[in-house]
Design an enzyme around this catalytic site. Structure first.
Site, PDB file in Angstrom:
ATOM      1  N   ASP A  64      -8.056   9.081 -47.536  1.00 25.71           N
ATOM      2  CA  ASP A  64      -7.846  10.389 -47.488  1.00 25.71           C
ATOM      3  C   ASP A  64      -8.736  11.324 -46.611  1.00 25.71           C
ATOM      4  O   ASP A  64      -9.996  11.149 -46.281  1.00 25.71           O
ATOM      5  CB  ASP A  64      -8.518  10.680 -49.018  1.00 25.71           C
ATOM      6  CG  ASP A  64      -7.949  12.344 -49.268  1.00 25.71           C
ATOM      7  OD1 ASP A  64      -6.744  12.479 -49.370  1.00 25.71           O
ATOM      8  OD2 ASP A  64      -9.004  12.905 -49.447  1.00 25.71           O
ATOM      9  N   THR A  97      -4.442  16.683 -45.844  1.00 27.25           N
ATOM     10  CA  THR A  97      -5.758  16.765 -45.252  1.00 27.25           C
ATOM     11  C   THR A  97      -5.997  16.312 -43.775  1.00 27.25           C
ATOM     12  O   THR A  97      -6.685  16.793 -43.061  1.00 27.25           O
ATOM     13  CB  THR A  97      -6.779  16.366 -46.088  1.00 27.25           C
ATOM     14  OG1 THR A  97      -6.474  15.059 -46.522  1.00 27.25           O
ATOM     15  CG2 THR A  97      -6.785  17.119 -47.407  1.00 27.25           C
ATOM     16  N   THR A  98      -5.414  14.970 -43.603  1.00 30.27           N
ATOM     17  CA  THR A  98      -5.532  14.250 -42.232  1.00 30.27           C
ATOM     18  C   THR A  98      -4.849  15.089 -41.438  1.00 30.27           C
ATOM     19  O   THR A  98      -5.260  15.247 -40.222  1.00 30.27           O
ATOM     20  CB  THR A  98      -4.920  12.888 -42.392  1.00 30.27           C
ATOM     21  OG1 THR A  98      -5.494  12.261 -43.812  1.00 30.27           O
ATOM     22  CG2 THR A  98      -5.358  11.874 -41.571  1.00 30.27           C
ATOM     23  N   ASP A 393      -3.938  13.570 -55.452  1.00 30.23           N
ATOM     24  CA  ASP A 393      -2.964  14.128 -54.552  1.00 30.23           C
ATOM     25  C   ASP A 393      -1.497  14.121 -55.255  1.00 30.23           C
ATOM     26  O   ASP A 393      -0.894  15.134 -54.775  1.00 30.23           O
ATOM     27  CB  ASP A 393      -2.824  13.033 -53.368  1.00 30.23           C
ATOM     28  CG  ASP A 393      -4.124  13.079 -52.135  1.00 30.23           C
ATOM     29  OD1 ASP A 393      -5.120  13.795 -52.686  1.00 30.23           O
ATOM     30  OD2 ASP A 393      -4.085  12.651 -51.000  1.00 30.23           O
TER      31      ASP A 393
HETATM   32  P1  ADP Z   1      -2.214  13.467 -45.189  1.00 30.87           P
HETATM   33  O1  ADP Z   1      -3.860  13.555 -45.487  1.00 30.87           O
HETATM   34  O2  ADP Z   1      -1.959  14.535 -43.980  1.00 30.87           O
HETATM   35  O3  ADP Z   1      -1.369  13.744 -46.259  1.00 30.87           O
HETATM   36  P2  ADP Z   1      -1.138  10.734 -45.006  1.00 30.87           P
HETATM   37  O4  ADP Z   1      -1.971   9.770 -44.580  1.00 30.87           O
HETATM   38  O5  ADP Z   1      -0.881  11.082 -46.538  1.00 30.87           O
HETATM   39  O6  ADP Z   1      -1.886  12.064 -44.457  1.00 30.87           O
HETATM   40  O7  ADP Z   1      -0.107  10.891 -44.140  1.00 30.87           O
HETATM   41  C1  ADP Z   1       0.875  11.737 -44.509  1.00 30.87           C
HETATM   42  C2  ADP Z   1       2.275  11.619 -43.245  1.00 30.87           C
HETATM   43  O8  ADP Z   1       2.726  10.386 -43.530  1.00 30.87           O
HETATM   44  C3  ADP Z   1       3.191  12.739 -43.713  1.00 30.87           C
HETATM   45  O9  ADP Z   1       3.609  13.206 -42.245  1.00 30.87           O
HETATM   46  C4  ADP Z   1       4.397  12.039 -44.167  1.00 30.87           C
HETATM   47  O10 ADP Z   1       5.459  12.681 -43.680  1.00 30.87           O
HETATM   48  C5  ADP Z   1       4.115  10.534 -43.534  1.00 30.87           C
HETATM   49  N1  ADP Z   1       4.820   9.659 -44.372  1.00 30.87           N
HETATM   50  C6  ADP Z   1       4.598   9.538 -45.727  1.00 30.87           C
HETATM   51  N2  ADP Z   1       5.285   8.308 -46.166  1.00 30.87           N
HETATM   52  C7  ADP Z   1       6.069   8.012 -45.240  1.00 30.87           C
HETATM   53  C8  ADP Z   1       7.058   6.736 -44.857  1.00 30.87           C
HETATM   54  N3  ADP Z   1       7.718   6.190 -45.674  1.00 30.87           N
HETATM   55  N4  ADP Z   1       7.703   6.883 -43.649  1.00 30.87           N
HETATM   56  C9  ADP Z   1       7.154   7.596 -42.673  1.00 30.87           C
HETATM   57  N5  ADP Z   1       6.291   8.626 -42.757  1.00 30.87           N
HETATM   58  C10 ADP Z   1       5.696   8.725 -43.965  1.00 30.87           C
HETATM   59 MG    MG Z   2      -1.207  12.420 -47.954  1.00 28.04          MG
END
Ligand code: ADP
Ligand code: MG
Length: 548
Positions: A64, A97-98, A393
């Site tokens: 996160d 957040t990322t 989340d």
């Molecule tokens: P954040 O802290 O920004 O939420 P994450 O590590 O949760 O970061 O990553 C979020 C990103 O990953 C988003 O852009 C989301 O659309 C993408 N994402 C989540 N699941 C999948 C998946 N199965 N395939 C492709 N992209 C995904």
């Molecule tokens: Mg996320």
């Protein structure tokens, strides 16, 4: 010239450091980019986790963004701003957040290219602000309106938010738990829903596995039944929730009681007994079979309660008292004299259960509870901690959609499309403003590209492929990180709240613009640290400090 003019005028206090113009700007951009670099590899389901060790040796393992940045100790003021936007995003929408930090870092990188070409920072800032509004407009155009109570969509949203976490293998069960919890506490006013996430009590306990995580239609209290002789399980519980003590209150001042005969002593004790029994009698008279008390319960009162077959818990946290009241429908009673049957709450079952080494009381199966609990379990403390963050989340994204029922497909598809639309729009502009809009489009395209990079895909191939597919006008081409391809993300059931994407763009643009507008950093000299404490660069142990 007179000699006087050569005496320097001291404006800033001794020890103050000042960095100006280009240098200040570059330092700030470098620091902020360094922060983005840290979390970049964590983005998306194929992102890696970080292990963070604090000065006391406590370990946190997380994916996160907000948690990563909270745990590291940054020194540079511009780096601190990046940490703040990830926190703000966490509070506001709970997810993304990322992405926020990665986007802000990439916008700054693109801005730097323009500044190097002598475009004035304020022009970049203006251009970025307008471009961010355009980007949000184009996201709104492709967003899909959903029914805020449609469980199938909400489940997809919750699962997507957990897809990038350690708990992804269990995301199906966890998503159902989260949905039950959020829908239970959602309140409808007029035609809009409101969710207060404080009404969901998330308790965690290491042990078992993530699979044992449970939704409790009521409240879990990390307290045990106060007396061994009391029942440990009550069905059809009628619950008194009281915030006054069942004790004889000690006087504020020192009082002396002179007793001259054993007889009087006996009377004194009897009187105390009588008063405590009278208190218990009031609870019995109201018809309660469970007593939940914020304050203490005297040994003697416990004895009488046990005799009356009442299950009692004492010293409950004030915050839990409100939740109990919302879950069971009980009125919190301040004065025992006022307790009546109508103040009692109801739960189908109140039971003390063993949770690892502790005994906890479960107030559950409440009817129509307005406050509920989730008990998070997992193999070790690190696992439960990360599972709890992921549940948080998921709760937040479901809340986001219930309150603002628009969703977008994930996997970088909306960003790819927004960047395409921005380029089209940029071509209608002229001069330096056009450059800024184009750079913003490049910046926003970083999200799908980083997702692809983390999945081991070739960035350039992906970019070309993504651009050509997005230009077909369908809004859904993104990165299928599992198979390493550019595909239609809607077919993959990857959905995210529009609220999160809007927040990501707004927060990242604001932070980038704020950093760009600074051309002078004036730092007061550091207050002297006590001699037994190492300075900021002294490597105070653990993560230490990051100096940029
Ligand atoms: P954040 O802290 O920004 O939420 P994450 O590590 O949760 O970061 O990553 C979020 C990103 O990953 C988003 O852009 C989301 O659309 C993408 N994402 C989540 N699941 C999948 C998946 N199965 N395939 C492709 N992209 C995904
Ligand atoms: Mg996320």
């Amino acid at each position: 010239m007179s000699a006087q003019q050569q005496v320097p005028v001291v404006v800033l206090k001794e020890g103050t450091s000042e960095t100006k113009g280009n240098q200040a700007q570059r330092n700030n951009i470098t620091a902020a980019k360094a922060i983005a670099e840290i979390v970049r590899t964590s983005l998306g389901p194929r992102g890696m986790d970080k292990m963070l060790v604090d000065t006391l040796g406590d370990v946190t393992i997380t994916n996160d963004g907000a948690t990563i940045l909270k745990e590291i100790d940054v020194e540079h003021p511009a780096a601190k701003m990046m940490v703040e936007i990830s926190k703000a995003t966490d509070n506001e929408v709970g997810d993304g957040t990322t992405s926020t930090v990665v986007l802000a870092g990439s916008l700054l990188e693109k801005a730097e290219e323009l500044i190097t070409k002598n475009v004035h920072p304020t022009v970049v800032v203006e251009g970025f602000k307008r471009a961010s509004q355009k980007a949000i407009e184009s996201l709104r155009q492709i967003a899909v309106k959903v029914d805020p109570t449609d469980k199938t969509f909400l489940r997809k949203i919750a699962r997507t938010s957990m897809a990038s976490k350690m708990v992804s293998a269990n995301s199906q069960e966890l998503a159902d738990i989260v949905l039950d919890a959020v829908l239970a506490v959602a309140e409808k006013t007029d035609d809009r829903y409101k969710v207060d996430v404080d009404n969901i009590k998330v308790e965690k306990k290491a042990g078992g596995s993530i699979h044992d995580t449970k939704f409790v239609r009521g409240i879990v209290l990390d307290k045990e039944v106060v007396h061994g002789g009391m029942p440990k399980r009550i069905e059809n519980a009628k619950i008194a929730v009281i915030n006054s003590p069942l004790e004889i209150e000690k006087t504020e001042f020192d009082a002396k009681i002179n007793i001259s005969s054993p007889d009087q002593m006996q009377k004194f004790i009897e009187e105390e007994n009588r008063m405590l029994k009278a208190m218990v009698d009031k609870v019995v008279a109201a018809g309660a079979n469970v007593l939940l008390c914020q304050k203490g319960i005297d040994d003697i009162a416990q004895h009488y309660l046990a005799k009356a077959g009442i299950l009692a818990v004492r010293r409950i946290k004030e915050s839990d008292m409100y939740k109990l009241s919302r879950a069971t429908g009980a009125r919190i009673v301040n004065n025992l004299d006022e307790l009546s049957a109508s103040d009692l709450g109801f739960a189908k079952l109140v039971e003390e259960r063993r949770v690892e080494t502790e005994k906890w009381v479960f107030v559950e199966e409440c009817k129509n509870p307005k406050s509920v609990s989730i008990l998070v379990r997992g193999g070790s403390q690190r696992v439960v901690d990360e599972a709890e963050r992921s549940v948080h989340d998921a709760i937040m994204v479901v809340k986001d959609v219930i309150e603002y029922p628009y969703v977008l497909v994930g996997g970088g598809a909306p960003e790819a499309l927004a960047s395409l639309k921005l380029r089209e729009w940029a071509s209608t502009l002229s001069g330096r403003e056009q450059l800024a809009a184009e750079k913003f489009a490049d910046g926003i395209e970083t999200i799908p590209l980083v997702l692809a990079e983390n999945a081991g895909m070739d960035p350039l191939d992906t970019q070309v492929n993504l651009r050509s597919k997005s230009s077909t006008g369908k809004a859904r081409y993104g990165i299928d990180v599992i198979n390493g391809r550019v595909t239609d993300m809607a077919a993959k059931d990857i959905y995210e709240p529009l609220a999160v994407k809007e927040q990501v763009i707004n927060a990242a643009t604001e932070a980038a613009c704020m950093i760009l507008r600074i051309d002078n950093v004036i730092a007061a000299s550091k207050a002297k640290e006590p001699s037994n404490h190492s300075g900021p660069s002294g490597g105070g142990g653990g993560m230490g400090n990051m100096e940029m």
